[in-house]
Design a protein around this motif. Structure first.
Motif, PDB file in Angstrom:
ATOM      1  N   SER A   5       0.822  -1.205   0.000  1.00 37.60           N
ATOM      2  CA  SER A   5       0.000   0.000   0.000  1.00 37.60           C
ATOM      3  C   SER A   5       0.859   1.258   0.000  1.00 37.60           C
ATOM      4  O   SER A   5       0.464   2.298  -0.505  1.00 37.60           O
ATOM      5  CB  SER A   5      -0.978  -0.009   1.174  1.00 37.60           C
ATOM      6  OG  SER A   5      -0.250  -0.023   2.373  1.00 37.60           O
ATOM      7  N   ASP A   8       1.582   1.896  -3.537  1.00 33.30           N
ATOM      8  CA  ASP A   8       0.395   2.454  -4.203  1.00 33.30           C
ATOM      9  C   ASP A   8       0.281   3.942  -3.939  1.00 33.30           C
ATOM     10  O   ASP A   8      -0.071   4.720  -4.811  1.00 33.30           O
ATOM     11  CB  ASP A   8      -0.884   1.770  -3.691  1.00 33.30           C
ATOM     12  CG  ASP A   8      -0.972   0.357  -4.223  1.00 33.30           C
ATOM     13  OD1 ASP A   8      -0.187   0.045  -5.139  1.00 33.30           O
ATOM     14  OD2 ASP A   8      -1.804  -0.423  -3.728  1.00 33.30           O
ATOM     15  N   SER A   9       0.580   4.345  -2.694  1.00 31.93           N
ATOM     16  CA  SER A   9       0.407   5.765  -2.385  1.00 31.93           C
ATOM     17  C   SER A   9       1.428   6.617  -3.143  1.00 31.93           C
ATOM     18  O   SER A   9       1.170   7.751  -3.483  1.00 31.93           O
ATOM     19  CB  SER A   9       0.472   6.020  -0.881  1.00 31.93           C
ATOM     20  OG  SER A   9       1.809   6.025  -0.456  1.00 31.93           O
ATOM     21  N   VAL A  11       2.482   5.843  -6.220  1.00 34.94           N
ATOM     22  CA  VAL A  11       1.975   5.858  -7.593  1.00 34.94           C
ATOM     23  C   VAL A  11       0.944   6.969  -7.751  1.00 34.94           C
ATOM     24  O   VAL A  11       0.964   7.731  -8.721  1.00 34.94           O
ATOM     25  CB  VAL A  11       1.373   4.474  -7.960  1.00 34.94           C
ATOM     26  CG1 VAL A  11       0.633   4.557  -9.290  1.00 34.94           C
ATOM     27  CG2 VAL A  11       2.456   3.415  -8.014  1.00 34.94           C
ATOM     28  N   ALA A  12       0.096   7.121  -6.755  1.00 39.48           N
ATOM     29  CA  ALA A  12      -0.956   8.140  -6.829  1.00 39.48           C
ATOM     30  C   ALA A  12      -0.372   9.548  -6.831  1.00 39.48           C
ATOM     31  O   ALA A  12      -1.011  10.498  -7.278  1.00 39.48           O
ATOM     32  CB  ALA A  12      -1.903   7.969  -5.647  1.00 39.48           C
TER      33      ALA A  12
END
Ligand code: PMP
Length: 432
Positions: A5, A8-9, A11-12
């Protein structure tokens, strides 16, 4: 928080422009292609076996011993004035009459490409580029979110009529063309050169259409049987930004190249360069400057030419002997690359894993297009392996293509079932 996760953060949060920063699908295969049993006709690494390392070593030592306080210090953002003066002498070989003030030294010409893109390209702007074109330039332009419009070439380089059409078509659709990016000599990857007559025509078209030309010329002094060809910048210095490099005439490891540009462009290039690297390496510039001042560098370039010519001959002869009659390829008069076009329907990207199992590597044609074109083409480079290895590599590749053609004949254009694919020489786990 788990690692997943957290990733993912990130990537955002990445900027929009990072979307085009993706590793190529074939990068994994090239890790395997660098193994000694594989003949790599893929890479474009200059061959340094002809460089006298004892001389280079002495030059490097002298630079530090005699001028270490300067060599290891920060320097000018535009580059060392002595080297810039020498660069103007080198460019004279191609008819360019310039002043050291016109020159900006960069960290390889790759950085010059980045700077040019940074000062000219807004998202959505159009860059005209040959079809095919240098993958490192296309990647840079795309990272600035430009749209590439390819212009067809033939054995004499960019086709002027196609350039006119591309300009008209792009403008009719509302596209904003910022520049034409061209590699006029010993093209990477196409291996062809722009004829003298066409140079004049392309200059005229660009000037009439008010389009700047970026003339990328790292291979210009590596012609086998010819004097250097007159540069485009020699005939229109106000509308051409010329990019040069020491990577192929000396060594790529020092990472020194340059841009010669119209006054206003040059000022922006310096500001852009300072904000990314402060200044190019003083040490690398001084080593190159000393080498060019004290060594017979034109003779050294002749020995590079001889080395590449021998390899070019080995590749062309073996292609002639072993490749299918339906394949065509360019016959470079210099530089590093041959561009091969196979019978339509053969997918060189799909064929690559099988080539690598047969211990030969190439770069599939699609890598050199921004629009997915080129699937039945490939770039073969002859710069690095020995002539014997090149012959062996081309023979292996001919065998792979022959098999592919037989499979196509059996299965038509439908996907060839895996069970029908030839046995692998190495287990797949060894490969990727
Ligand atoms: N332009 C072209 C056409 C090239 O082939 C290369 C290197 N392969 C470069 C620019 C970049 O070269 P460098 O940064 O080493 O000067």
């Amino acid at each position: 928080m788990s690692t997943g996760s957290r990733l993912d953060s990130f990537v955002a949060r990445y900027a929009e422009r990072t979307k085009s920063m993706t590793a190529s699908e074939i990068r994994g295969l090239f890790a395997v292609a660098s193994r000694p049993e594989v003949v790599s006709l893929a890479g474009g690494m200059p061959n340094l076996t002809a460089l006298p390392m004892d001389v280079v070593s002495q030059i490097v030592a002298d630079v530090i011993n005699e001028n270490g306080q300067v060599a290891l210090q920060y320097g000018s953002g535009q580059g060392d004035p002595v080297l810039r003066e020498q660069i103007t002498e080198i460019m004279k070989l191609e008819g360019i009459d310039s002043h050291p003030d016109d020159v900006v030294v960069t960290t390889g010409s790759q950085q010059a490409l980045d700077l040019v893109a940074r000062i000219f390209l807004d998202p959505g702007d159009v860059v005209l580029a040959e079809a095919p074109s240098y993958v490192g330039a296309l990647g840079t332009f795309q990272q600035y979110q430009a749209r590439i419009v390819h212009v067809e070439m033939d054995d004499d380089g960019l086709i002027p009529e196609r350039l006119r059409e591309a300009i008209a078509h792009t403008r009719a659709q509302g596209g904003k063309i910022k520049f034409l990016y061209t590699i006029p000599n010993f093209h990477n990857p196409a291996g062809v050169s722009l004829s003298l007559e066409r140079r004049q025509e392309v200059l005229r078209i660009a000037r009439d259409a008010d389009i700047l030309i970026i003339e990328d010329n790292p291979y210009g002094l590596l012609g086998f049987n010819s004097e250097p060809t007159r540069a485009m910048r020699a005939d229109d210095p106000d509308n051409v930004v010329y990019l040069g490099s020491f990577s192929k005439t000396f060594a790529p490891g020092l990472r020194v190249g340059w841009a010669a540009a119209p006054h206003a462009v040059r000022e922006k290039l310096v500001l852009a360069s300072e904000s990314s690297i402060l200044c190019p390496s003083n040490f690398a510039q001084m080593a190159i400057s000393r080498y060019f001042a004290t060594q017979p560098w034109q003779d050294q370039i002749k020995s590079f030419q001889g080395l590449y010519q021998e390899r070019r001959d080995a590749m062309l002869e073996t292609l002639e002997q072993h490749f299918p009659a339906t394949a065509t390829w360019t016959k470079p008069g210099g530089g590093f690359y041959v561009w091969v076009t196979l019978p339509e329907g053969i997918d060189t990207k799909a064929m690559l894993p099988r080539a690598i199992t047969s211990r030969v590597a190439y770069v599939p044609g699609t890598a050199f297009f921004a629009d997915g074109f080129g699937s039945w083409s490939m770039r073969l480079s002859y710069c690095y392996p020995s002539p014997e290895r090149i012959r062996e590599g081309v023979r292996r590749l001919a065998g792979v293509i022959e098999e592919e053609m037989e499979l196509r004949a059996t299965f038509g254009s439908a996907a060839i079932p895996l069970s029908e694919r030839p046995q692998r020489i190495l287990p797949p786990s060894e490969l990727i």
